[in-house]
Design an enzyme around this catalytic site. Sequence first.
Site, PDB file in Angstrom:
ATOM      1  N   GLN A   1      10.245  -4.362  11.061  1.00 18.96           N
ATOM      2  CA  GLN A   1       8.980  -5.086  10.902  1.00 18.96           C
ATOM      3  C   GLN A   1       7.852  -4.319  11.584  1.00 18.96           C
ATOM      4  O   GLN A   1       7.973  -3.942  12.753  1.00 18.96           O
ATOM      5  CB  GLN A   1       9.089  -6.508  11.488  1.00 18.96           C
ATOM      6  CG  GLN A   1       7.834  -7.335  11.216  1.00 18.96           C
ATOM      7  CD  GLN A   1       7.957  -8.799  11.656  1.00 18.96           C
ATOM      8  OE1 GLN A   1       8.945  -9.192  12.278  1.00 18.96           O
ATOM      9  NE2 GLN A   1       6.945  -9.584  11.328  1.00 18.96           N
TER      10      GLN A   1
ATOM     11  N   ILE B   1       0.825  -1.211   0.000  1.00 15.91           N
ATOM     12  CA  ILE B   1       0.000   0.000   0.000  1.00 15.91           C
ATOM     13  C   ILE B   1       0.864   1.268   0.000  1.00 15.91           C
ATOM     14  O   ILE B   1       0.395   2.337  -0.413  1.00 15.91           O
ATOM     15  CB  ILE B   1      -0.958  -0.026   1.217  1.00 15.91           C
ATOM     16  CG1 ILE B   1      -2.185   0.818   0.966  1.00 15.91           C
ATOM     17  CG2 ILE B   1      -0.253   0.387   2.495  1.00 15.91           C
ATOM     18  CD1 ILE B   1      -3.306   0.584   1.970  1.00 15.91           C
TER      19      ILE B   1
ATOM     20  N   ASN C   1      11.955  -8.358   6.949  1.00 17.02           N
ATOM     21  CA  ASN C   1      12.255  -7.635   8.182  1.00 17.02           C
ATOM     22  C   ASN C   1      11.777  -8.483   9.356  1.00 17.02           C
ATOM     23  O   ASN C   1      10.627  -8.918   9.384  1.00 17.02           O
ATOM     24  CB  ASN C   1      11.537  -6.282   8.192  1.00 17.02           C
ATOM     25  CG  ASN C   1      12.037  -5.354   7.095  1.00 17.02           C
ATOM     26  OD1 ASN C   1      13.224  -5.343   6.779  1.00 17.02           O
ATOM     27  ND2 ASN C   1      11.133  -4.585   6.507  1.00 17.02           N
TER      28      ASN C   1
ATOM     29  N   HIS D   1       6.256 -12.027   6.069  1.00 20.60           N
ATOM     30  CA  HIS D   1       6.083 -11.682   4.655  1.00 20.60           C
ATOM     31  C   HIS D   1       7.435 -11.380   4.034  1.00 20.60           C
ATOM     32  O   HIS D   1       8.351 -10.922   4.713  1.00 20.60           O
ATOM     33  CB  HIS D   1       5.143 -10.480   4.483  1.00 20.60           C
ATOM     34  CG  HIS D   1       5.517  -9.288   5.316  1.00 20.60           C
ATOM     35  ND1 HIS D   1       5.250  -9.226   6.670  1.00 20.60           N
ATOM     36  CD2 HIS D   1       6.147  -8.147   5.018  1.00 20.60           C
ATOM     37  CE1 HIS D   1       5.689  -8.089   7.163  1.00 20.60           C
ATOM     38  NE2 HIS D   1       6.257  -7.402   6.182  1.00 20.60           N
TER      39      HIS D   1
ATOM     40  N   HIS E   1       9.183  -9.052   1.258  1.00 20.36           N
ATOM     41  CA  HIS E   1       9.067  -7.913   0.346  1.00 20.36           C
ATOM     42  C   HIS E   1       9.808  -8.253  -0.950  1.00 20.36           C
ATOM     43  O   HIS E   1      10.910  -8.805  -0.911  1.00 20.36           O
ATOM     44  CB  HIS E   1       9.766  -6.676   0.921  1.00 20.36           C
ATOM     45  CG  HIS E   1       9.149  -6.112   2.160  1.00 20.36           C
ATOM     46  ND1 HIS E   1       8.333  -4.999   2.143  1.00 20.36           N
ATOM     47  CD2 HIS E   1       9.268  -6.477   3.455  1.00 20.36           C
ATOM     48  CE1 HIS E   1       7.967  -4.713   3.391  1.00 20.36           C
ATOM     49  NE2 HIS E   1       8.521  -5.594   4.208  1.00 20.36           N
TER      50      HIS E   1
HETATM   51  P1  5GP Z   1       7.142  -4.599   7.427  1.00 22.59           P
HETATM   52  O1  5GP Z   1       7.352  -3.167   7.891  1.00 22.59           O
HETATM   53  O2  5GP Z   1       6.400  -5.384   8.480  1.00 22.59           O
HETATM   54  O3  5GP Z   1       8.386  -5.285   6.942  1.00 22.59           O
HETATM   55  O4  5GP Z   1       6.217  -4.522   6.141  1.00 22.59           O
HETATM   56  C1  5GP Z   1       4.845  -4.286   6.236  1.00 22.59           C
HETATM   57  C2  5GP Z   1       4.434  -3.702   4.911  1.00 22.59           C
HETATM   58  O5  5GP Z   1       3.022  -3.757   4.850  1.00 22.59           O
HETATM   59  C3  5GP Z   1       4.822  -2.233   4.727  1.00 22.59           C
HETATM   60  O6  5GP Z   1       5.650  -2.095   3.579  1.00 22.59           O
HETATM   61  C4  5GP Z   1       3.500  -1.514   4.583  1.00 22.59           C
HETATM   62  O7  5GP Z   1       3.528  -0.476   3.629  1.00 22.59           O
HETATM   63  C5  5GP Z   1       2.575  -2.633   4.154  1.00 22.59           C
HETATM   64  N1  5GP Z   1       1.184  -2.426   4.554  1.00 22.59           N
HETATM   65  C6  5GP Z   1       0.728  -1.945   5.746  1.00 22.59           C
HETATM   66  N2  5GP Z   1      -0.613  -1.925   5.756  1.00 22.59           N
HETATM   67  C7  5GP Z   1      -1.009  -2.413   4.541  1.00 22.59           C
HETATM   68  C8  5GP Z   1      -2.298  -2.623   3.954  1.00 22.59           C
HETATM   69  O8  5GP Z   1      -3.362  -2.387   4.551  1.00 22.59           O
HETATM   70  N3  5GP Z   1      -2.326  -3.128   2.691  1.00 22.59           N
HETATM   71  C9  5GP Z   1      -1.174  -3.416   1.995  1.00 22.59           C
HETATM   72  N4  5GP Z   1      -1.295  -3.896   0.757  1.00 22.59           N
HETATM   73  N5  5GP Z   1       0.060  -3.226   2.518  1.00 22.59           N
HETATM   74  C10 5GP Z   1       0.131  -2.726   3.790  1.00 22.59           C
END
Ligand code: 5GP
Length: 116
Positions: A96, A33, A89, A102, A104
């Site tokens: 994270q 997003i 992450n 997940h 990326h």
């Molecule tokens: P992290 O920070 O945990 O490695 O990655 C989480 C990712 O999820 C971030 O890049 C963030 O932009 C994405 N994200 C957060 N909320 C949403 C959402 O509601 N929908 C989508 N598609 N991505 C999201």
Amino acid sequence: MADENCLFCKIIAGKIPGDFVHQDERCVVIRDINPQAPGHVLVIPREHLESLDDASQKDEGLLGHLLRVAARVANDLGHGESGYRTVINTGAGAGQSVFHLHVHVLAGRPLGWPPG
Ligand code: 5GP
Ligand code: ZN
């Protein structure tokens, strides 16, 4: 098992919309997003695991599947030749923010090294 408070479990269950680019029996791939590159998707296992740290020996096949799907989707989206980066992450200190494992996949611009 799904965690009812988990954002990614809600997206996988269709309770929150997601822009899906791939789905199979073990994982889904959605566009991020808040993309950090022109191509930025997330490979998410259907099973709720908090992080890579939460994975055990029984998850080795799943982890391999996530990486193979990451490569396939990166190529399908046209980033095979120019290259792409896969990032996991693990823990708040490493960036994270969603505690459902997940991968990326980042592509579509030059990616610096070392990462921030
Ligand atoms: P992290 O920070 O945990 O490695 O990655 C989480 C990712 O999820 C971030 O890049 C963030 O932009 C994405 N994200 C957060 N909320 C949403 C959402 O509601 N929908 C989508 N598609 N991505 C999201
Ligand atoms: Zn979850």
